[in-house]
Design a protein around this motif. Structure first.
Motif, mmCIF file in Angstrom:
data_model
loop_
_atom_site.group_PDB
_atom_site.id
_atom_site.type_symbol
_atom_site.label_atom_id
_atom_site.label_comp_id
_atom_site.label_asym_id
_atom_site.label_seq_id
_atom_site.Cartn_x
_atom_site.Cartn_y
_atom_site.Cartn_z
ATOM 1 N N LEU A 150 0.837 -1.199 0.000
ATOM 2 C CA LEU A 150 0.000 0.000 0.000
ATOM 3 C C LEU A 150 0.873 1.252 0.000
ATOM 4 O O LEU A 150 0.625 2.209 -0.751
ATOM 5 N N TYR A 151 1.912 1.230 0.820
ATOM 6 C CA TYR A 151 2.817 2.368 0.943
ATOM 7 C C TYR A 151 3.642 2.561 -0.333
ATOM 8 O O TYR A 151 3.867 3.687 -0.776
ATOM 9 N N VAL A 152 4.074 1.454 -0.932
ATOM 10 C CA VAL A 152 4.849 1.525 -2.175
ATOM 11 C C VAL A 152 3.988 2.112 -3.293
ATOM 12 O O VAL A 152 4.436 2.963 -4.061
ATOM 13 N N ALA A 153 2.739 1.677 -3.379
ATOM 14 C CA ALA A 153 1.833 2.189 -4.410
ATOM 15 C C ALA A 153 1.597 3.683 -4.210
ATOM 16 O O ALA A 153 1.570 4.462 -5.175
ATOM 17 N N TYR A 154 1.433 4.100 -2.959
ATOM 18 C CA TYR A 154 1.247 5.523 -2.653
ATOM 19 C C TYR A 154 2.491 6.315 -3.065
ATOM 20 O O TYR A 154 2.390 7.375 -3.692
ATOM 21 N N HIS A 155 3.653 5.787 -2.729
ATOM 22 C CA HIS A 155 4.929 6.425 -3.097
ATOM 23 C C HIS A 155 5.056 6.569 -4.615
ATOM 24 O O HIS A 155 5.455 7.614 -5.125
ATOM 25 N N ASP A 156 4.687 5.523 -5.333
ATOM 26 C CA ASP A 156 4.895 5.505 -6.792
ATOM 27 C C ASP A 156 3.885 6.341 -7.565
ATOM 28 O O ASP A 156 4.207 6.899 -8.617
ATOM 29 N N THR A 157 2.654 6.419 -7.065
ATOM 30 C CA THR A 157 1.589 7.013 -7.880
ATOM 31 C C THR A 157 1.022 8.329 -7.342
ATOM 32 O O THR A 157 0.353 9.053 -8.081
ATOM 33 N N GLU A 158 1.265 8.638 -6.071
ATOM 34 C CA GLU A 158 0.665 9.847 -5.491
ATOM 35 C C GLU A 158 1.673 10.838 -4.936
ATOM 36 O O GLU A 158 1.627 12.024 -5.254
ATOM 37 N N TRP A 159 2.572 10.359 -4.086
ATOM 38 C CA TRP A 159 3.467 11.251 -3.346
ATOM 39 C C TRP A 159 4.376 12.017 -4.305
ATOM 40 O O TRP A 159 5.101 11.425 -5.099
ATOM 41 N N GLY A 160 4.307 13.328 -4.242
ATOM 42 C CA GLY A 160 5.166 14.144 -5.094
ATOM 43 C C GLY A 160 4.580 14.490 -6.449
ATOM 44 O O GLY A 160 5.155 15.283 -7.194
ATOM 45 N N VAL A 161 3.425 13.897 -6.773
ATOM 46 C CA VAL A 161 2.772 14.226 -8.051
ATOM 47 C C VAL A 161 1.967 15.512 -7.848
ATOM 48 O O VAL A 161 1.131 15.584 -6.943
ATOM 49 N N PRO A 162 2.206 16.539 -8.651
ATOM 50 C CA PRO A 162 1.523 17.818 -8.448
ATOM 51 C C PRO A 162 -0.004 17.689 -8.456
ATOM 52 O O PRO A 162 -0.582 17.110 -9.370
ATOM 53 N N GLU A 163 -0.608 18.217 -7.409
ATOM 54 C CA GLU A 163 -2.064 18.197 -7.253
ATOM 55 C C GLU A 163 -2.582 19.626 -7.354
ATOM 56 O O GLU A 163 -2.138 20.500 -6.612
ATOM 57 N N TYR A 164 -3.506 19.870 -8.279
ATOM 58 C CA TYR A 164 -4.042 21.217 -8.474
ATOM 59 C C TYR A 164 -5.540 21.294 -8.175
ATOM 60 O O TYR A 164 -6.137 22.361 -8.293
ATOM 61 N N ASP A 165 -6.148 20.179 -7.803
ATOM 62 C CA ASP A 165 -7.585 20.173 -7.543
ATOM 63 C C ASP A 165 -7.870 20.742 -6.154
ATOM 64 O O ASP A 165 -7.293 20.279 -5.156
ATOM 65 N N ASP A 166 -8.742 21.720 -6.077
ATOM 66 C CA ASP A 166 -9.027 22.405 -4.812
ATOM 67 C C ASP A 166 -9.455 21.434 -3.712
ATOM 68 O O ASP A 166 -8.886 21.434 -2.617
ATOM 69 N N MET A 226 3.163 19.779 1.377
ATOM 70 C CA MET A 226 3.801 20.257 0.151
ATOM 71 C C MET A 226 4.522 19.121 -0.575
ATOM 72 O O MET A 226 4.482 19.030 -1.811
ATOM 73 N N GLN A 227 5.156 18.253 0.182
ATOM 74 C CA GLN A 227 5.844 17.094 -0.412
ATOM 75 C C GLN A 227 4.839 16.165 -1.076
ATOM 76 O O GLN A 227 5.035 15.703 -2.203
ATOM 77 N N ALA A 228 3.779 15.865 -0.347
ATOM 78 C CA ALA A 228 2.804 14.884 -0.826
ATOM 79 C C ALA A 228 2.050 15.366 -2.057
ATOM 80 O O ALA A 228 1.721 14.576 -2.951
ATOM 81 N N THR A 229 1.774 16.668 -2.110
ATOM 82 C CA THR A 229 0.975 17.211 -3.213
ATOM 83 C C THR A 229 1.843 17.754 -4.347
ATOM 84 O O THR A 229 1.349 18.422 -5.249
ATOM 85 N N GLY A 230 3.141 17.471 -4.292
ATOM 86 C CA GLY A 230 4.019 17.815 -5.401
ATOM 87 C C GLY A 230 4.377 19.282 -5.513
ATOM 88 O O GLY A 230 4.904 19.710 -6.542
ATOM 89 N N MET A 231 4.090 20.062 -4.485
ATOM 90 C CA MET A 231 4.540 21.455 -4.511
ATOM 91 C C MET A 231 6.066 21.489 -4.467
ATOM 92 O O MET A 231 6.698 22.390 -5.025
ATOM 93 N N VAL A 232 6.625 20.509 -3.781
ATOM 94 C CA VAL A 232 8.069 20.267 -3.841
ATOM 95 C C VAL A 232 8.276 18.811 -4.244
ATOM 96 O O VAL A 232 7.487 17.940 -3.869
ATOM 97 N N ASN A 233 9.307 18.543 -5.009
ATOM 98 C CA ASN A 233 9.668 17.176 -5.376
ATOM 99 C C ASN A 233 10.801 16.750 -4.467
ATOM 100 O O ASN A 233 11.954 17.117 -4.673
ATOM 101 N N ASP A 234 10.467 15.976 -3.434
ATOM 102 C CA ASP A 234 11.471 15.516 -2.483
ATOM 103 C C ASP A 234 11.773 14.022 -2.607
ATOM 104 O O ASP A 234 12.321 13.414 -1.684
ATOM 105 N N HIS A 235 11.404 13.425 -3.748
ATOM 106 C CA HIS A 235 11.911 12.078 -4.003
ATOM 107 C C HIS A 235 13.429 12.180 -4.075
ATOM 108 O O HIS A 235 13.973 13.135 -4.666
ATOM 109 N N LEU A 236 14.126 11.244 -3.459
ATOM 110 C CA LEU A 236 15.587 11.267 -3.518
ATOM 111 C C LEU A 236 16.043 11.119 -4.970
ATOM 112 O O LEU A 236 15.361 10.493 -5.779
ATOM 113 N N VAL A 237 17.182 11.705 -5.308
ATOM 114 C CA VAL A 237 17.586 11.783 -6.720
ATOM 115 C C VAL A 237 17.715 10.427 -7.394
ATOM 116 O O VAL A 237 17.477 10.302 -8.603
#
Length: 208
Positions: free
Chosen positions: A23-39, A177-188
């Protein structure tokens, strides 16, 4: 403790924090850090990050579907009208985190959200204007380099607090901010670092 990215059995290198939990891996791969613009989606994530305070995110993630059912799919228009009877029901709902201050905070934050949506500038625009409309891409090599808060998260925290939002301290705001992709904090070296800013979030089906 500083940790480096780890190689998974599927051959992909990821940030260390999701471990091997599917569950955590899927969240990391598909959600965390992906820019979210929906109010509304941004409101939901901010409220869930507030509920996370003092807990781990995986705890909230496992309860997220329960939260969505309990909180009317995080529709601020409904949450802003919650009365004492509804709060009592939430406090007796074992599927969520039963914390009166956080429940009350979600209601107050819903009212503040509606005020921003009605009078301007809109919730997404308010947040993304701090970023100039696009994500800030960081290049951290280990988790020890990633900050818990930044001057910008302090600034956003003050703005949200002034507008009546609750549980929006600088650390909670930076996690948001990390989760909604305002910043990209995935390690390089994480496979998501180069792609998450280009990924389009898929609209999610509303809970029934």
């Amino acid at each position: 403790m500083s940790r480096a990215p780890r190689l998974h059995p599927d051959g992909k290198t990821r940030c260390p924090w999701p471990g091997e939990d599917p569950l955590y891996v899927a969240y990391h791969d598909t959600e965390w850090g992906v820019p979210e613009y929906d109010d509304r989606a941004l409101y939901e994530k901010l409220i869930l990050d507030g509920f996370q305070a003092g807990l781990s995110w995986i705890t909230i993630l496992r309860k997220r579907d329960n939260f969505r059912k309990a909180f009317d799919d995080f529709q601020p228009e409904k949450i802003a009208r919650y009365n004492a009877k509804k709060v009592h029901a939430l406090m007796n709902d074992a599927g969520i985190v039963r914390n009166r201050a956080k429940i009350d905070g979600a209601i107050l934050s819903a009212k503040s959200y509606l005020d921003i949506m009605e009078k301007g500038p809109g919730f997404s625009k308010l947040l993304w204007d701090f970023m100039g409309g696009k994500p800030k891409v960081n290049h951290f090599k280990t988790t020890g380099s990633v900050p818990a808060s930044t001057p910008l998260s302090v600034q956003i925290s003050k703005e949200l607090s002034a507008r009546g939002f609750k549980f929006v301290g600088p650390t909670i705001v930076y996690a948001f901010m990390q989760a909604t992709g305002m910043v990209n904090d995935h390690l390089v070296d994480c496979h998501c670092h180069a792609t998450c800013g280009k990924t389009q979030r898929k609209p999610r089906l509303k809970a029934k």
